[in-house]
Design an enzyme around this catalytic site. Sequence first.
Site, PDB file in Angstrom:
ATOM      1  N   ASP A  17       0.955  -1.156   0.016  1.00  0.00           N
ATOM      2  CA  ASP A  17      -0.017   0.224   0.007  1.00  0.00           C
ATOM      3  C   ASP A  17       0.990   1.308  -0.178  1.00  0.00           C
ATOM      4  O   ASP A  17       1.604   1.393   0.995  1.00  0.00           O
ATOM      5  CB  ASP A  17      -0.719   0.185   1.301  1.00  0.00           C
ATOM      6  CG  ASP A  17      -1.620   1.181   1.235  1.00  0.00           C
ATOM      7  OD1 ASP A  17      -1.336   2.256   0.912  1.00  0.00           O
ATOM      8  OD2 ASP A  17      -2.718   0.932   2.183  1.00  0.00           O
ATOM      9  N   ILE A  18       0.767   2.003  -1.110  1.00  0.00           N
ATOM     10  CA  ILE A  18       1.775   3.165  -1.198  1.00  0.00           C
ATOM     11  C   ILE A  18       1.598   4.116   0.110  1.00  0.00           C
ATOM     12  O   ILE A  18       2.638   4.598   0.294  1.00  0.00           O
ATOM     13  CB  ILE A  18       1.788   3.812  -2.562  1.00  0.00           C
ATOM     14  CG1 ILE A  18       3.027   4.663  -2.736  1.00  0.00           C
ATOM     15  CG2 ILE A  18       0.306   4.740  -2.796  1.00  0.00           C
ATOM     16  CD1 ILE A  18       3.079   4.757  -4.083  1.00  0.00           C
ATOM     17  N   ASN A  31      -5.805  13.396 -10.824  1.00  0.00           N
ATOM     18  CA  ASN A  31      -6.463  13.613 -12.194  1.00  0.00           C
ATOM     19  C   ASN A  31      -6.107  15.261 -12.219  1.00  0.00           C
ATOM     20  O   ASN A  31      -5.681  15.814 -11.209  1.00  0.00           O
ATOM     21  CB  ASN A  31      -7.750  13.319 -12.486  1.00  0.00           C
ATOM     22  CG  ASN A  31      -8.542  14.120 -10.824  1.00  0.00           C
ATOM     23  OD1 ASN A  31      -8.803  15.085 -11.138  1.00  0.00           O
ATOM     24  ND2 ASN A  31      -9.125  13.092 -10.033  1.00  0.00           N
ATOM     25  N   GLY A  39      -9.300   5.166  -5.839  1.00  0.00           N
ATOM     26  CA  GLY A  39      -8.082   4.596  -6.095  1.00  0.00           C
ATOM     27  C   GLY A  39      -6.950   5.178  -5.118  1.00  0.00           C
ATOM     28  O   GLY A  39      -7.256   5.376  -3.945  1.00  0.00           O
ATOM     29  N   VAL A  40      -5.791   5.203  -5.742  1.00  0.00           N
ATOM     30  CA  VAL A  40      -4.626   5.608  -4.847  1.00  0.00           C
ATOM     31  C   VAL A  40      -4.596   6.871  -4.355  1.00  0.00           C
ATOM     32  O   VAL A  40      -4.433   7.488  -3.258  1.00  0.00           O
ATOM     33  CB  VAL A  40      -3.321   5.482  -6.007  1.00  0.00           C
ATOM     34  CG1 VAL A  40      -2.706   6.493  -6.187  1.00  0.00           C
ATOM     35  CG2 VAL A  40      -2.385   4.363  -5.371  1.00  0.00           C
ATOM     36  N   ASP A  41      -5.314   7.898  -5.242  1.00  0.00           N
ATOM     37  CA  ASP A  41      -5.693   9.415  -5.140  1.00  0.00           C
ATOM     38  C   ASP A  41      -6.504   9.591  -3.848  1.00  0.00           C
ATOM     39  O   ASP A  41      -6.079  10.156  -2.902  1.00  0.00           O
ATOM     40  CB  ASP A  41      -6.159   9.950  -6.294  1.00  0.00           C
ATOM     41  CG  ASP A  41      -6.007  11.327  -6.291  1.00  0.00           C
ATOM     42  OD1 ASP A  41      -5.553  12.158  -5.415  1.00  0.00           O
ATOM     43  OD2 ASP A  41      -7.022  11.978  -7.241  1.00  0.00           O
ATOM     44  N   SER A 130      -2.052   5.229 -14.111  1.00  0.00           N
ATOM     45  CA  SER A 130      -2.918   4.792 -15.254  1.00  0.00           C
ATOM     46  C   SER A 130      -3.609   3.477 -15.245  1.00  0.00           C
ATOM     47  O   SER A 130      -4.461   3.297 -16.266  1.00  0.00           O
ATOM     48  CB  SER A 130      -2.359   5.394 -16.501  1.00  0.00           C
ATOM     49  OG  SER A 130      -2.139   6.650 -16.660  1.00  0.00           O
ATOM     50  N   THR A 131      -3.208   2.359 -14.642  1.00  0.00           N
ATOM     51  CA  THR A 131      -3.509   1.077 -14.812  1.00  0.00           C
ATOM     52  C   THR A 131      -4.914   0.628 -13.856  1.00  0.00           C
ATOM     53  O   THR A 131      -5.308  -0.283 -13.936  1.00  0.00           O
ATOM     54  CB  THR A 131      -2.389  -0.061 -14.512  1.00  0.00           C
ATOM     55  OG1 THR A 131      -2.101   0.056 -13.078  1.00  0.00           O
ATOM     56  CG2 THR A 131      -1.449   0.271 -15.348  1.00  0.00           C
TER      57      THR A 131
HETATM   58  N1  AR6 Z   1      -1.250   1.462  -2.899  1.00  0.00           N
HETATM   59  C1  AR6 Z   1      -0.747   1.386  -4.358  1.00  0.00           C
HETATM   60  N2  AR6 Z   1      -1.421   0.987  -5.231  1.00  0.00           N
HETATM   61  C2  AR6 Z   1      -2.840   1.326  -5.180  1.00  0.00           C
HETATM   62  C3  AR6 Z   1      -3.377   1.663  -3.988  1.00  0.00           C
HETATM   63  C4  AR6 Z   1      -2.777   1.861  -2.985  1.00  0.00           C
HETATM   64  N3  AR6 Z   1      -3.147   2.316  -1.785  1.00  0.00           N
HETATM   65  N4  AR6 Z   1      -4.731   1.735  -4.351  1.00  0.00           N
HETATM   66  C5  AR6 Z   1      -5.005   1.617  -5.547  1.00  0.00           C
HETATM   67  N5  AR6 Z   1      -3.601   1.184  -6.068  1.00  0.00           N
HETATM   68  P1  AR6 Z   1      -5.846   4.246  -9.881  1.00  0.00           P
HETATM   69  P2  AR6 Z   1      -5.168   5.622 -12.286  1.00  0.00           P
HETATM   70  C6  AR6 Z   1      -3.468   0.641  -7.539  1.00  0.00           C
HETATM   71  O1  AR6 Z   1      -7.134   4.041 -10.329  1.00  0.00           O
HETATM   72  O2  AR6 Z   1      -5.551   4.318 -13.209  1.00  0.00           O
HETATM   73  C7  AR6 Z   1      -8.378   8.483  -9.277  1.00  0.00           C
HETATM   74  O3  AR6 Z   1      -9.836   8.637  -9.029  1.00  0.00           O
HETATM   75  C8  AR6 Z   1      -4.513   0.300  -8.241  1.00  0.00           C
HETATM   76  O4  AR6 Z   1      -4.941  -1.154  -8.058  1.00  0.00           O
HETATM   77  O5  AR6 Z   1      -5.550   4.884  -8.640  1.00  0.00           O
HETATM   78  O6  AR6 Z   1      -4.047   6.470 -12.703  1.00  0.00           O
HETATM   79  C9  AR6 Z   1      -7.948   9.747  -9.609  1.00  0.00           C
HETATM   80  O7  AR6 Z   1      -8.379  10.974  -9.283  1.00  0.00           O
HETATM   81  C10 AR6 Z   1      -3.876   0.413  -9.579  1.00  0.00           C
HETATM   82  O8  AR6 Z   1      -3.179  -0.630 -10.254  1.00  0.00           O
HETATM   83  O9  AR6 Z   1      -5.115   5.397 -10.737  1.00  0.00           O
HETATM   84  C11 AR6 Z   1      -7.938   9.771 -11.093  1.00  0.00           C
HETATM   85  O10 AR6 Z   1      -9.284  10.403 -11.388  1.00  0.00           O
HETATM   86  C12 AR6 Z   1      -2.951   1.694  -9.907  1.00  0.00           C
HETATM   87  O11 AR6 Z   1      -3.067   1.980  -8.296  1.00  0.00           O
HETATM   88  C13 AR6 Z   1      -7.856   8.418 -11.746  1.00  0.00           C
HETATM   89  O12 AR6 Z   1      -8.272   7.788 -10.586  1.00  0.00           O
HETATM   90  C14 AR6 Z   1      -3.710   2.990 -10.311  1.00  0.00           C
HETATM   91  O13 AR6 Z   1      -4.902   2.880 -10.330  1.00  0.00           O
HETATM   92  C15 AR6 Z   1      -6.558   8.065 -12.054  1.00  0.00           C
HETATM   93  O14 AR6 Z   1      -6.451   6.596 -12.623  1.00  0.00           O
END
Ligand code: AR6
Length: 185
Positions: A17-18, A31, A39-41, A130-131
């Site tokens: 978990d980052i 974004n 997600g991560v954000d 982005s994934t």
């Molecule tokens: N630690 C590490 N990786 C994570 C965590 C975590 N706590 N949570 C999710 N991931 P995403 P994107 C992984 O959707 O595709 C947001 O709403 C997840 O499994 O977070 O760049 C933003 O506000 C995936 O492999 O980012 C933007 O609107 C990776 O992080 C949009 O999502 C990226 O998934 C950005 O989309």
Amino acid sequence: MMEFTVGKTKIRIVKGDITEQATDAIVNAANPSLMGGGGVDGAIHRKGGPKILEECKKIRKTLYPNGLPTGKAVITTGGNLKAKYVIHTVGPVWHGGTKGESELLAEAYKNSLSLAVSKGLKTIAFPSISTGAYGYPIEKASRVALKTVKEFLEKEDKLEEVVFILFSQPDLETYEKTAKEIFNL
Ligand code: AR6
């Protein structure tokens, strides 16, 4: 889990978990609004607390009134996180691969690394930008991420550690497989 070096820099590829990383900076897959999201954000803003959003709002008022363009990066405090700083970058939305996605994803990694170096930071952790919500296929994204970091570190030796934090076992295995190829391990 995988560990190796490129020049003087250690690279680690781990599952986790980052928001738990104690690196100088963690990278947020944000974004353009910089106002948070899922997600991560979402996880970073929840755990880091309101200071991060306050600084993001300031950045929107001053540097980027129309939002942070895809591929660019900015830095804020880490708030209540273990990491001192959060580097916010915006990866591309996947449109099939013909809209410059790979170049934009490479820019997101490069600009995040350059920003860390320009601030004198030594350690940085990346999620798989982005994934998730943005739909970039993980295998293709792992190639861009690892190749971009490799090329950066071949020219720049000031970073001590770059960590890739994958959220799932399949994602971890994909990154490990790609790393073996790209770094000739
Ligand atoms: N630690 C590490 N990786 C994570 C965590 C975590 N706590 N949570 C999710 N991931 P995403 P994107 C992984 O959707 O595709 C947001 O709403 C997840 O499994 O977070 O760049 C933003 O506000 C995936 O492999 O980012 C933007 O609107 C990776 O992080 C949009 O999502 C990226 O998934 C950005 O989309």
